[in-house]
Design a protein around this motif. Structure first.
Motif, PDB file in Angstrom:
ATOM      1  N   LEU A 175       0.398  -2.743  -2.047  1.00  4.83           N
ATOM      2  CA  LEU A 175      -0.262  -2.437  -0.781  1.00  4.83           C
ATOM      3  C   LEU A 175       0.143  -1.051  -0.276  1.00  4.83           C
ATOM      4  O   LEU A 175      -0.683  -0.333   0.301  1.00  4.83           O
ATOM      5  CB  LEU A 175       0.083  -3.496   0.265  1.00  4.83           C
ATOM      6  N   MET A 176       1.382  -0.677  -0.472  1.00  2.00           N
ATOM      7  CA  MET A 176       1.831   0.650  -0.035  1.00  2.00           C
ATOM      8  C   MET A 176       1.040   1.748  -0.740  1.00  2.00           C
ATOM      9  O   MET A 176       0.665   2.748  -0.122  1.00  2.00           O
ATOM     10  CB  MET A 176       3.329   0.804  -0.320  1.00  2.00           C
ATOM     11  N   VAL A 177       0.756   1.547  -2.027  1.00  2.00           N
ATOM     12  CA  VAL A 177      -0.007   2.535  -2.775  1.00  2.00           C
ATOM     13  C   VAL A 177      -1.484   2.500  -2.388  1.00  2.00           C
ATOM     14  O   VAL A 177      -2.098   3.539  -2.111  1.00  2.00           O
ATOM     15  CB  VAL A 177       0.155   2.304  -4.296  1.00  2.00           C
ATOM     16  N   SER A 178      -2.068   1.303  -2.337  1.00  2.00           N
ATOM     17  CA  SER A 178      -3.507   1.171  -2.073  1.00  2.00           C
ATOM     18  C   SER A 178      -3.890   1.606  -0.669  1.00  2.00           C
ATOM     19  O   SER A 178      -4.952   2.199  -0.454  1.00  2.00           O
ATOM     20  CB  SER A 178      -3.951  -0.276  -2.302  1.00  2.00           C
ATOM     21  N   LEU A 179      -3.026   1.287   0.314  1.00  2.00           N
ATOM     22  CA  LEU A 179      -3.360   1.561   1.713  1.00  2.00           C
ATOM     23  C   LEU A 179      -2.645   2.791   2.258  1.00  2.00           C
ATOM     24  O   LEU A 179      -2.829   3.132   3.434  1.00  2.00           O
ATOM     25  CB  LEU A 179      -3.007   0.341   2.565  1.00  2.00           C
ATOM     26  N   SER A 180      -1.826   3.434   1.436  1.00  2.00           N
ATOM     27  CA  SER A 180      -1.071   4.631   1.849  1.00  2.00           C
ATOM     28  C   SER A 180      -0.231   4.358   3.094  1.00  2.00           C
ATOM     29  O   SER A 180      -0.323   5.056   4.108  1.00  2.00           O
ATOM     30  CB  SER A 180      -2.032   5.802   2.107  1.00  2.00           C
ATOM     31  N   ILE A 181       0.575   3.304   3.019  1.00  2.00           N
ATOM     32  CA  ILE A 181       1.432   2.925   4.147  1.00  2.00           C
ATOM     33  C   ILE A 181       2.884   2.938   3.698  1.00  2.00           C
ATOM     34  O   ILE A 181       3.193   2.915   2.506  1.00  2.00           O
ATOM     35  CB  ILE A 181       1.065   1.527   4.695  1.00  2.00           C
ATOM     36  N   THR A 182       3.797   2.960   4.674  1.00  2.00           N
ATOM     37  CA  THR A 182       5.221   2.900   4.386  1.00  2.00           C
ATOM     38  C   THR A 182       5.662   1.450   4.212  1.00  2.00           C
ATOM     39  O   THR A 182       4.929   0.514   4.565  1.00  2.00           O
ATOM     40  CB  THR A 182       6.032   3.536   5.518  1.00  2.00           C
ATOM     41  N   ALA A 183       6.867   1.260   3.702  1.00  2.00           N
ATOM     42  CA  ALA A 183       7.409  -0.087   3.540  1.00  2.00           C
ATOM     43  C   ALA A 183       7.585  -0.778   4.887  1.00  2.00           C
ATOM     44  O   ALA A 183       7.352  -1.982   5.025  1.00  2.00           O
ATOM     45  CB  ALA A 183       8.748  -0.027   2.798  1.00  2.00           C
ATOM     46  N   VAL A 184       7.993  -0.005   5.905  1.00  2.00           N
ATOM     47  CA  VAL A 184       8.178  -0.583   7.247  1.00  2.00           C
ATOM     48  C   VAL A 184       6.849  -1.096   7.791  1.00  2.00           C
ATOM     49  O   VAL A 184       6.763  -2.202   8.341  1.00  2.00           O
ATOM     50  CB  VAL A 184       8.785   0.464   8.202  1.00  2.00           C
ATOM     51  N   ALA A 185       5.784  -0.307   7.633  1.00  2.00           N
ATOM     52  CA  ALA A 185       4.462  -0.749   8.090  1.00  2.00           C
ATOM     53  C   ALA A 185       4.001  -1.965   7.301  1.00  2.00           C
ATOM     54  O   ALA A 185       3.479  -2.940   7.862  1.00  2.00           O
ATOM     55  CB  ALA A 185       3.452   0.386   7.954  1.00  2.00           C
ATOM     56  N   GLY A 186       4.200  -1.932   5.980  1.00  2.00           N
ATOM     57  CA  GLY A 186       3.775  -3.052   5.150  1.00  2.00           C
ATOM     58  C   GLY A 186       4.488  -4.340   5.496  1.00  2.00           C
ATOM     59  O   GLY A 186       3.899  -5.421   5.429  1.00  2.00           O
ATOM     60  N   GLN A 187       5.759  -4.236   5.889  1.00  2.00           N
ATOM     61  CA  GLN A 187       6.517  -5.432   6.245  1.00  2.00           C
ATOM     62  C   GLN A 187       5.922  -6.136   7.454  1.00  2.00           C
ATOM     63  O   GLN A 187       6.117  -7.334   7.646  1.00  2.00           O
ATOM     64  CB  GLN A 187       7.979  -5.055   6.501  1.00  2.00           C
ATOM     65  N   TRP A 188       5.150  -5.404   8.266  1.00  2.00           N
ATOM     66  CA  TRP A 188       4.511  -6.017   9.429  1.00  2.00           C
ATOM     67  C   TRP A 188       3.482  -7.078   9.028  1.00  2.00           C
ATOM     68  O   TRP A 188       3.142  -7.943   9.829  1.00  2.00           O
ATOM     69  CB  TRP A 188       3.852  -4.943  10.295  1.00  2.00           C
ATOM     70  N   LEU A 189       2.980  -7.045   7.815  1.00  2.00           N
ATOM     71  CA  LEU A 189       2.042  -8.066   7.367  1.00  2.00           C
ATOM     72  C   LEU A 189       2.714  -9.436   7.307  1.00  2.00           C
ATOM     73  O   LEU A 189       2.057 -10.468   7.473  1.00  2.00           O
ATOM     74  CB  LEU A 189       1.469  -7.699   5.994  1.00  2.00           C
ATOM     75  N   THR A 190       4.017  -9.443   7.061  1.00  2.00           N
ATOM     76  CA  THR A 190       4.784 -10.682   7.107  1.00  2.00           C
ATOM     77  C   THR A 190       5.357 -10.930   8.500  1.00  2.00           C
ATOM     78  O   THR A 190       5.323 -12.048   9.018  1.00  2.00           O
ATOM     79  CB  THR A 190       5.926 -10.637   6.075  1.00  2.00           C
ATOM     80  N   PRO A 213     -11.009  -2.969   5.309  1.00  2.00           N
ATOM     81  CA  PRO A 213     -11.133  -1.609   4.769  1.00  2.00           C
ATOM     82  C   PRO A 213      -9.836  -0.817   4.862  1.00  2.00           C
ATOM     83  O   PRO A 213      -9.694   0.218   4.224  1.00  2.00           O
ATOM     84  CB  PRO A 213     -12.211  -0.996   5.665  1.00  2.00           C
ATOM     85  N   GLY A 214      -8.893  -1.299   5.675  1.00  2.00           N
ATOM     86  CA  GLY A 214      -7.647  -0.572   5.856  1.00  2.00           C
ATOM     87  C   GLY A 214      -6.562  -1.464   6.410  1.00  2.00           C
ATOM     88  O   GLY A 214      -6.755  -2.667   6.636  1.00  2.00           O
ATOM     89  N   PHE A 215      -5.398  -0.867   6.682  1.00  2.00           N
ATOM     90  CA  PHE A 215      -4.225  -1.633   7.093  1.00  2.00           C
ATOM     91  C   PHE A 215      -4.440  -2.349   8.422  1.00  2.00           C
ATOM     92  O   PHE A 215      -4.043  -3.510   8.576  1.00  2.00           O
ATOM     93  CB  PHE A 215      -3.018  -0.702   7.189  1.00  2.00           C
ATOM     94  N   GLY A 216      -5.049  -1.691   9.402  1.00  7.41           N
ATOM     95  CA  GLY A 216      -5.210  -2.289  10.728  1.00  7.41           C
ATOM     96  C   GLY A 216      -5.997  -3.582  10.684  1.00  7.41           C
ATOM     97  O   GLY A 216      -5.610  -4.585  11.307  1.00  7.41           O
ATOM     98  N   VAL A 217      -7.105  -3.597   9.951  1.00  4.49           N
ATOM     99  CA  VAL A 217      -7.931  -4.808   9.853  1.00  4.49           C
ATOM    100  C   VAL A 217      -7.193  -5.891   9.065  1.00  4.49           C
ATOM    101  O   VAL A 217      -7.259  -7.082   9.398  1.00  4.49           O
ATOM    102  CB  VAL A 217      -9.289  -4.482   9.202  1.00  4.49           C
ATOM    103  N   LEU A 218      -6.475  -5.483   8.015  1.00  3.19           N
ATOM    104  CA  LEU A 218      -5.700  -6.450   7.239  1.00  3.19           C
ATOM    105  C   LEU A 218      -4.642  -7.114   8.113  1.00  3.19           C
ATOM    106  O   LEU A 218      -4.443  -8.335   8.049  1.00  3.19           O
ATOM    107  CB  LEU A 218      -5.036  -5.738   6.057  1.00  3.19           C
ATOM    108  N   LEU A 219      -3.977  -6.341   8.962  1.00  2.87           N
ATOM    109  CA  LEU A 219      -2.977  -6.893   9.873  1.00  2.87           C
ATOM    110  C   LEU A 219      -3.614  -7.868  10.855  1.00  2.87           C
ATOM    111  O   LEU A 219      -3.067  -8.948  11.115  1.00  2.87           O
ATOM    112  CB  LEU A 219      -2.276  -5.759  10.626  1.00  2.87           C
ATOM    113  N   ALA A 220      -4.784  -7.515  11.371  1.00  2.86           N
ATOM    114  CA  ALA A 220      -5.495  -8.415  12.291  1.00  2.86           C
ATOM    115  C   ALA A 220      -5.856  -9.721  11.596  1.00  2.86           C
ATOM    116  O   ALA A 220      -5.742 -10.807  12.180  1.00  2.86           O
ATOM    117  CB  ALA A 220      -6.748  -7.727  12.823  1.00  2.86           C
ATOM    118  N   GLY A 221      -6.297  -9.627  10.352  1.00  2.12           N
ATOM    119  CA  GLY A 221      -6.628 -10.831   9.600  1.00  2.12           C
ATOM    120  C   GLY A 221      -5.424 -11.733   9.405  1.00  2.12           C
ATOM    121  O   GLY A 221      -5.527 -12.965   9.489  1.00  2.12           O
TER     122      GLY A 221
END
Length: 501
Positions: free
Chosen positions: A72-87, A132-140
């Motif tokens: 996800l970090m590669v596909s969405l161009s996000i940091t590990a800290v941002a990605g951890q928010w999905l959990t 389409p991006g990190f924000g919508v994925l987080l909302a989901g």
């Protein structure tokens, strides 16, 4: 040994007409008002099977993101800290919503609660798959968590309503498959999917199952509980969100250190203060049966001790699920697929043992399972304190399988004895308490293990991989010490008096 005596029903909350009494039910009894007249045994089997399958699917998603983070970090161009928010956001939503489920399960019929839960989960899964991006994925993920938070208390409350106490151990054994195996195999499934497919397939693979459960529930799910009038105390909802949400968020950000948006002590302090206000308000409201989360559940010694031991066990489970993959990848050099496959046998062992454990509980009670189970868990954690960069991978696999065996012996008797010690009118509140404790303990386990691992790595004078191994050993040492408390508590969990006979 003294058994728990069932608590009196809450004052101001007379049993609803047709509500089952907390004693073994006869082979047939009238269905609640508004329920179609069907064969009760067949109806109950359908309801429980549908709830079990649906709950397994929704809880699976709680840990499916861990192995996926690098992709996800590669596909969405996000940091590990941002990605951890999905959990983190998933767990945070669960902690906020679960306390409200006690009210929902009292106020509404089974069918609309189920359709709401699976509707939210299905919608959230679709949003994630099409994001389409990190924000919508987080909302989901947040929408998914709203449905997940409702399902587990609904399953537990329904089982306690439909199943006679003398058979609850067997059915709770199936529930423990959901609670322990689903999060345990989440990393394995995501690792397998990501080895051949895009990250969206983690959600696309689940979506048809969720929609099928939703459609089947819409067509076949009957109403098996009798709702009663209950008022929602809005200030309690707000304070519980601040309390439990603050604790989970604070615990989840401890490991981020300076990268966290705010210092961890801020949400932890707010959460602790709000939780104190919440408890005081519930103690006052429960006198008139208006509490959002009725704390009279803790008047039962068996429920209190079982919930405490459950919290300690979940802390060990979630901490291990987080640290062990990091050890396998960062120290042993395994790829995500190999890591997921190595963790799979433990999850399968838990699933295979759960029905057997349920039958043993019905026959012999909780002590013969809990005492050996907590000792096995403690022994496995102590063995993991010896891991290093030279530890053979099969030895790590064996330790994880042994840990899984111990946890399989623990979960069923804790759920069955703890919730079975409560009177019928407190089952919904007891299920909500258990769900809330699970979320807070899971966040605490993840935060504790990661923090200790980070400190242990930083304190080591060894280079690179050796320092990482030292941090892993420190994390498991902390977990092993905590496991000793669970061993002590296991001697105090007794079979509820209502289940004797």
């Amino acid at each position: 040994m003294a058994h728990d005596v069932p608590l009196p029903a809450p004052t101001g909350a007379p049993a609803s007409p047709g509500a089952p009494a907390p004693v073994p039910a006869p082979p047939s009894r009238p269905a609640p008002r508004g329920t179609p007249t069907v064969d009760l045994a067949a109806r109950d089997r359908l309801v429980i099977a549908l709830l079990l399958a649906s709950t397994f699917v929704v809880i699976l998603n709680e840990t499916i993101m861990g192995v996926a983070l690098p992709s996800l970090m590669v596909s969405l161009s996000i940091t590990a800290v941002a990605g951890q928010w999905l959990t983190t956001a998933f767990m945070l939503t669960m902690a906020v919503v679960i306390p409200v489920t006690g009210f929902l399960l009292q106020r509404l019929h089974t069918r609309p609660v189920f359709l709401t839960a699976m509707g939210l989960f299905s919608a959230g899964t679709l949003i994630c798959a099409a994001a389409p991006g990190f924000g919508v994925l987080l909302a989901g993920r947040v929408v998914q968590a709203g449905g997940t938070a409702i399902m587990l208390p609904l399953l537990m409350t329904t089982v306690l309503t439909l199943v006679a106490p003398t058979r609850q151990g067997r059915v709770m054994g199936n529930i423990s498959i959901v609670i322990s195996v689903a999060p345990a195999i989440g990393p394995s499934i995501s690792g397998i999917i990501l080895s051949v497919l895009d990250w969206r397939w983690m959600f696309l693979a689940v979506l048809p199952i969720a929609l099928a459960s939703l459609a089947l529930g819409a067509l076949r799910m009957p109403n098996v509980t009798e709702p009663r009038a209950a008022s929602l105390d809005v200030p309690s909802v707000v304070v519980s969100a601040l309390g439990f949400g603050g604790l989970v968020y604070g615990l989840s950000t401890i490991g981020e250190g300076a990268a966290a948006p705010v210092p961890a002590w801020v949400p932890l302090g707010v959460g602790a203060a709000a939780l104190a206000v919440f408890v005081r308000r519930q103690l006052r409201l429960q006198r008139t049966d208006r509490a959002l989360l009725d704390l009279r559940t803790f008047a039962s010694r068996t429920f209190t001790v079982a919930t405490a031991v459950l919290g300690l066990s979940v802390t060990a489970l979630f901490g291990t699920l987080l640290v062990l993959p990091l050890y396998l990848q960062n120290v042993q050099g395994l790829d995500p697929l190999a890591t997921g496959l190595l963790l799979l046998p433990g999850g399968l062992v838990m699933g295979l043992l759960a029905p057997v454990v349920g039958r043993v509980y019905d026959r012999s009670g909780p002590t013969v399972l809990l005492v050996p189970g907590t000792l096995v868990v403690s022994g496995a954690l102590w063995s993991l304190t010896l891991t290093s960069e030279e530890t053979p991978v099969p030895a790590v696999l064996l330790a994880h399988v042994v840990l899984s065996v111990g946890l399989a012996l623990i979960f069923t008797p804790l759920f069955t004895a703890g919730l079975g010690a409560l009177p019928h009118d407190l089952h919904a509140h007891g299920s909500a308490v258990v769900g809330t404790v699970q979320q807070v303990a899971g966040a605490a386990g993840a935060a504790l293990f990661i923090t200790v691992m980070t400190l242990g790595t930083a304190a080591s004078d060894a280079p690179g991989v050796e320092a990482a191994a030292a941090g892993v050993r420190a994390a498991f040492l902390c977990g092993a010490v905590i496991s000793l408390l669970a061993v002590v508590g296991s001697f105090w969990v007794r079979r509820p008096a209502a289940a004797d006979g």
